[in-house]
Every structure is written in structure tokens, then in C-alpha cells.
Design a protein around this motif. Structure first.
Motif, short mmCIF file in Angstrom:
data_model
loop_
_atom_site.label_atom_id
_atom_site.label_comp_id
_atom_site.label_asym_id
_atom_site.label_seq_id
_atom_site.Cartn_x
_atom_site.Cartn_y
_atom_site.Cartn_z
N THR A 29 0.74 -1.19 0.02
CA THR A 29 -0.07 0.16 0.08
C THR A 29 0.87 1.29 0.13
O THR A 29 2.02 1.13 -0.09
N CYS A 30 0.29 2.28 0.02
CA CYS A 30 0.85 3.69 0.04
C CYS A 30 1.04 4.18 1.30
O CYS A 30 1.58 5.15 1.74
N GLU A 31 1.07 3.37 2.27
CA GLU A 31 1.30 3.61 3.69
C GLU A 31 2.67 3.20 4.09
O GLU A 31 3.14 2.20 3.77
N PRO A 32 3.50 4.00 4.89
CA PRO A 32 4.91 3.43 5.48
C PRO A 32 4.84 1.98 5.82
O PRO A 32 5.95 1.31 5.62
N GLU A 33 3.92 1.55 6.41
CA GLU A 33 4.07 0.44 7.28
C GLU A 33 3.90 -0.88 6.16
O GLU A 33 3.91 -2.01 6.54
N GLY A 34 3.65 -0.48 5.07
CA GLY A 34 3.42 -1.61 3.85
C GLY A 34 4.72 -1.69 3.30
O GLY A 34 4.76 -2.38 2.21
N ALA A 39 8.42 -5.12 -0.31
CA ALA A 39 9.72 -5.66 -0.35
C ALA A 39 9.37 -7.03 -0.73
O ALA A 39 10.21 -7.82 -1.66
N HIS A 40 8.54 -7.84 -0.19
CA HIS A 40 8.23 -9.13 -0.45
C HIS A 40 7.64 -9.44 -1.99
O HIS A 40 8.04 -10.44 -2.36
N LEU A 41 6.75 -8.52 -2.19
CA LEU A 41 6.20 -8.59 -3.66
C LEU A 41 7.29 -8.43 -4.58
O LEU A 41 7.35 -8.86 -5.66
N SER A 64 13.62 2.59 2.25
CA SER A 64 12.17 2.72 1.55
C SER A 64 11.66 4.40 1.50
O SER A 64 11.82 4.89 2.54
N ASN A 65 11.33 4.55 0.28
CA ASN A 65 10.74 6.03 0.20
C ASN A 65 9.60 5.98 -0.66
O ASN A 65 9.31 5.35 -1.77
#
Length: 302
Positions: A29-34, A39-41, A64-65
Motif C-alpha cells: 500500500t501507500c502507507e509506510p507500514e506497507g 519488499a516481499h512482492l 524505502s521511500n
């Protein structure tokens, strides 16, 4: 009857994890916690497009950014991947593959990856990875001077050794068709100070089923490989005595064909190595490491 049932269950057990992984990708998702899901995707995408060498697993999410684009976003990731013991022809899901230890003479890849998230759906846009041996030969010599060193994958002695191992497998196998060399996956060399030993090579290589039956008069070099989904694959390890030109300790794993639907004419395909796709990969790589299979750069055409 029982043996046929066991074989069917074994084939199902091999391919089921990959099938399940293919139908349930992680949610980015577009949330930082995603970031972890993204990464796994990305690693799953890399393995899905990696056609030579070994599968990789996520070792570390380095950074991540997120860049908002209207109601969507672009995600830039920097990942470290570790090489596993599963060849790309192995149907096992990459997350279930054992990571190579330093003594296995594996590799790592530092990857810069961009994903786009549009309408809640994440897609890999492009990636570029620096794949290299970890540790390299100089580093390994300091840790373990007597441990095997990596040899170039295009070594002439290595090719001679692997070709001898392919012939030996075809002579010993009960399979109806010949298997041809798909690729040399890893070569190591070491020295044993004994009169009957000397320089030894460790061989790891993959083979693909060809369209030639063993009871035909075709020579193996003239046999075309079956297409990836319709071919059985074999992954082998062996040792080779350079002085005596002798293959020893040949051990192989057979992987079933994914598609066994009967066809009037069995199609054949070209191998990745030496193909236009392989040549494009080499042109795009910024650094070439001859002792490992590098992850090819990727850019989405969509």
C-alpha cells in the motif's frame, strides 16, 4: 497403484506452495507500514523473472521511500537479497528454500527497485541489482584458506567436466528421453594433496528434458529442449577429478513437468543462455561477475 499415487502426491507437494504464492501476493500500500509487504512482492517478482542460476530470498530491507502521485504513490526500495540453494527450475516456493551459507559459496544482490501503487494495486516498474559472490574468493581465503574457490562459469575445464556428468546421468537414468545441459550453475575448485586426487572441481548444473528419446539414433547435441512448462528438469551436484577426468559423487534431483497435457506435436524451445534476452541482459549489466549468475535488470513495458 500405490506407487503412482505417491508420485502424484509428491508432484502436488512440490508445486502447491508456488501455486498458492502465485494466487495470494502480499498487499503493498501507500502507507509506510506497507514497506515490508512491498519488499516481499518485489522479491517474488524478481524470482518470477529470473531465468538462470538460483532463487533469492529477502535478507534485509535497507531503505524505502514513498512519493505521492495524486491518490496513488511510487515506492522506491533498496533491498539486500541472499541466494538460496533452489535452482530456478526447482518448483519450491522461494520462501521455503534454504539460504546458502558462506561455505556454500553463494551470492548476494543489492537491488534498487521501484514499484507503483495505482488503485490499490502494486506493480514493479523497474529494478537493477548488483549480484556478486559473498564472500568473494579473496575474502573466503582469509576466512578459510583450504575452502573451495569459485571458478568462472565459462571455464573450459568446468564445461568438459559438466558435459561428462551429463553423459553419465543420461546413461544411468531410467527416463525415456535424453536430458541436455540447461546451464552450469556453479563451479568451485580445490586441491587435495593425495596421489590419486589433486585438483578437484565441485559441479552444480541444471538439465532440461529434450524431445529426443533414448531409443532414437539422435546425438544429444542435436536434440532440442522441450519448452519450460512441458519439460522435466534435473538439478545435479558432482565432483570431478581433473587429473583423471573422472566424474564422482553425482547426485541429481528430478523436477516434474508442469504441463503434461498430451499434444500431437511436442513443441521445443530455445534456452535462456545465448538467447537475445540473455544478450540484452549482459548489455544492461553495469558490472559483470563471471563466477555467479547475476539478476538481470528489469523495466516494465506497461
Amino acid at each position: 497403484m500405490a506407487s503412482h499415487l505417491f508420485a502424484a502426491l509428491l508432484c502436488l507437494a512440490l508445486v502447491l506452495p508456488d501455486l498458492l504464492g502465485a494466487t495470494s501476493p502480499p498487499l503493498a500500500t501507500c502507507e509506510p507500514e506497507g514497506a515490508t509487504a512491498a519488499a516481499h512482492l518485489a522479491v517474488r517478482h524478481i524470482n518470477g523473472h529470473h531465468k538462470h542460476g538460483y532463487k533469492f530470498r529477502l535478507a534485509e530491507l535497507l531503505s524505502s521511500n514513498y512519493q505521492p502521485v495524486s491518490d496513488n504513490c511510487v515506492i522506491d526500495l533498496q533491498l539486500k537479497l541472499s541466494q538460496t540453494k533452489c535452482h530456478v527450475s526447482n518448483p519450491k516456493y522461494h520462501e521455503d528454500c534454504e539460504v546458502m551459507a558462506p561455505s556454500d559459496r553463494g551470492a548476494s544482490a543489492n537491488c534498487n527497485i521501484r514499484l507503483s501503487v495505482t488503485g490499490g494495486v502494486a506493480n514493479v516498474v523497474h529494478y537493477n541489482c548488483d549480484t556478486k559472490a559473498e564472500p568473494n574468493n579473496s575474502e573466503m581465503a582469509m576466512i578459510c584458506p583450504d575452502c573451495p574457490g569459485l571458478s568462472p562459469l565459462d571455464s573450459e575445464i568446468g564445461l568438459t567436466a559438466v558435459q561428462a556428468a551429463v553423459r553419465q546421468h543420461n546413461q544411468q537414468s531410467n527416463h525415456l528421453n535424453y536430458f541436455g545441459l540447461m546451464e552450469i550453475s556453479k563451479l568451485t575448485s580445490y586441491y587435495i594433496p593425495a596421489p590419486s586426487m589433486g585438483t578437484m572441481m565441485g559441479l552444480e548444473f541444471a538439465m532440461v528434458e529434450t524431445a529426443c528419446r533414448k531409443d532414437s539414433r539422435m546425438v544429444l547435441e542435436a536434440c532440442s529442449p522441450r519448452c519450460p512448462d512441458r519439460a522435466h528438469h534435473v538439478f545435479c551436484k558432482a565432483t570431478y577429478k581433473v587429473r583423471g577426468r573422472e566424474v564422482d559423487e553425482l547426485e541429481c534431483e528430478l523436477y516434474p513437468a508442469k504441463d503434461t497435457t498430451p499434444l500431437a506435436v511436442e513443441p521445443t524451445c530455445t534456452l535462456f543462455h545465448g538467447s537475445p534476452e540473455d544478450e540484452a541482459c549482459h548489455r544492461q549489466l553495469q558490472v559483470h561477475h563471471k563466477d555467479v549468475h547475476q539478476i538481470c535488470p528489469f523495466t516494465s513495458l506497461a
